[in-house]
Enzyme design. Structure first.
Site, PDB file in Angstrom:
ATOM      1  N   VAL A 139       0.769  -1.135   0.701  1.00 19.36           N
ATOM      2  CA  VAL A 139      -0.250   0.112  -0.067  1.00 19.36           C
ATOM      3  C   VAL A 139       0.931   1.347  -0.056  1.00 19.36           C
ATOM      4  CG1 VAL A 139       0.176   0.282   2.382  1.00 19.36           C
ATOM      5  CG2 VAL A 139      -1.804   0.365   1.179  1.00 19.36           C
ATOM      6  N   GLU A 140       1.883   0.954   0.235  1.00 12.63           N
ATOM      7  CA  GLU A 140       3.476   2.464   0.317  1.00 12.63           C
ATOM      8  C   GLU A 140       4.503   2.200  -0.783  1.00 12.63           C
ATOM      9  OE1 GLU A 140       4.203   3.162   4.040  1.00 12.63           O
ATOM     10  OE2 GLU A 140       3.290   1.908   4.662  1.00 12.63           O
ATOM     11  N   MET A 141       5.311   2.058  -1.272  1.00  5.95           N
ATOM     12  CA  MET A 141       5.815   1.658  -1.960  1.00  5.95           C
ATOM     13  C   MET A 141       6.043   0.732  -3.032  1.00  5.95           C
ATOM     14  SD  MET A 141       8.632   3.927  -0.015  1.00  5.95           S
ATOM     15  CE  MET A 141      10.134   4.151  -1.173  1.00  5.95           C
TER      16      MET A 141
END
Length: 333
Positions: free
Chosen positions: A126-128
């Site tokens: 959900v981030e990088m």
């Protein structure tokens, strides 16, 4: 030339820290923020580059600074952060400033320190969304990074431990001393207005300092959100129980720092409080069982704004170019 500049900054910070140490400080629950002490300027410089490095993300456009923007109080000023593929994260992005003073990292404290924390967002979907093996491979394919890692660590084979270690060293320099409140703590009676002092007095008398104390004015304990009244939230975050597995830890979150709080809106783990006024009102009712008047809220907010310190002046680093062997990102995948 770059090493000379970095070393000069390090010396200046240490000297500044020595000068502060000689000044008498008022005996208060909140303590002054001390300037950063840099032990390895070259490692900090490498960590700074990696902090701004979008090639550590699968899309090639997200860096640590995306969610922890150093120009915006170390946050993104969104209710919850947006990551890979425009996915919305489950929690509000906490400030990175003064994070080295915290008991642990993340709202639920699942990372013991900054080094452990630095690896999480890189591979989080959900981030990088970049697996560590791929992140290492990207950097290994860039000659400028291979040279710099070898200079700092004595090895030309990069690993994730070196990546997170250097990012953490950079983060340790992100402290914000010399706020107006710090000046008052160090004896400057003119640093705060009567309204601001009244707000601090009310802040102490209400019991806020039980959780918001020390140099960071928070960050050193986990507390239940909703002690007197239940806190209603649409966020899926369960707090500390997600780490410990104990039901007693449900909705226990790390107490946020109040340093630079005027810059780090919106507030709470779910970003539901849009303004400081809303946050103070909610904390009074939910945590203390106290309904503050409009004037009292204004006084406390006035005090909180005095906690904004001097943010580090950070020159944007020049990142080394990719080589022909460096995989090209596809931000639309």
């Amino acid at each position: 030339m770059m090493k000379l500049k970095a070393t000069s900054v390090a010396v200046a910070l240490v000297v500044a820290g020595s000068a502060w140490a000689a000044v008498a400080v008022r005996d208060e629950p909140i303590k002054p923020i001390e300037p950063a002490k840099v032990e390895n300027a070259a490692k900090v410089e490498l960590g700074k580059k990696l902090w701004f490095e979008p090639r550590l993300s699968m899309s090639g456009i997200i860096s640590c600074n995306t969610c922890h923007n150093l120009s915006m109080g170390g946050t993104d000023n969104l209710k919850t952060s947006i990551g890979h593929g425009w996915k919305a994260g489950p929690v509000n992005s906490p400030t990175v400033y003064n994070s080295s003073l915290a008991i642990a990292q993340f709202w639920d404290g699942r990372a013991a320190d900054l080094k452990e924390q630095a690896g999480g967002p890189i591979q989080a979907g959900v981030e990088m969304n970049m697996p560590h093996t791929l992140a290492v491979g990207i950097l290994q394919s860039i000659p400028g990074y291979v040279e710099e890692f070898e200079s700092v660590y004595g090895k030309n084979k990069i690993d994730i431990d070196m990546i997170t270690d250097s990012i953490a060293e950079f983060e340790k320099t992100l402290v914000t001393p010399d706020s107006r409140f710090d000046k008052w703590l160090r004896g400057d009676d003119k640093a705060l207005s009567e309204k601001e002092l009244a707000g601090y007095t009310l802040f102490k008398e209400s019991g806020c300092v039980a959780c918001h104390n020390g140099p960071a004015a928070g960050g050193t304990s986990f507390q239940r959100m909703g002690v007197v009244e239940p806190y209603k939230s649409s966020s899926p975050a369960e707090g500390r129980s997600a780490v410990t597995g104990a039901d007693a830890d449900r909705f226990n979150f790390k107490v946020p720092t109040l340093r630079n709080v005027a810059l780090t809106y919106p507030y709470f783990h779910d970003g539901e409080a849009a303004t400081l006024e809303q946050a103070v009102d909610a904390m009074g009712r939910l945590q203390l069982g106290r309904t503050y008047s409009k004037d009292e809220i204004g006084q406390i907010v006035a005090f909180l704004k005095t906690l904004t310190g001097e943010l580090p002046q950070i020159a944007m680093p020049v990142l080394p170019p990719s080589s022909n062997a460096t995989p090209r990102p596809d931000p639309f995948k």
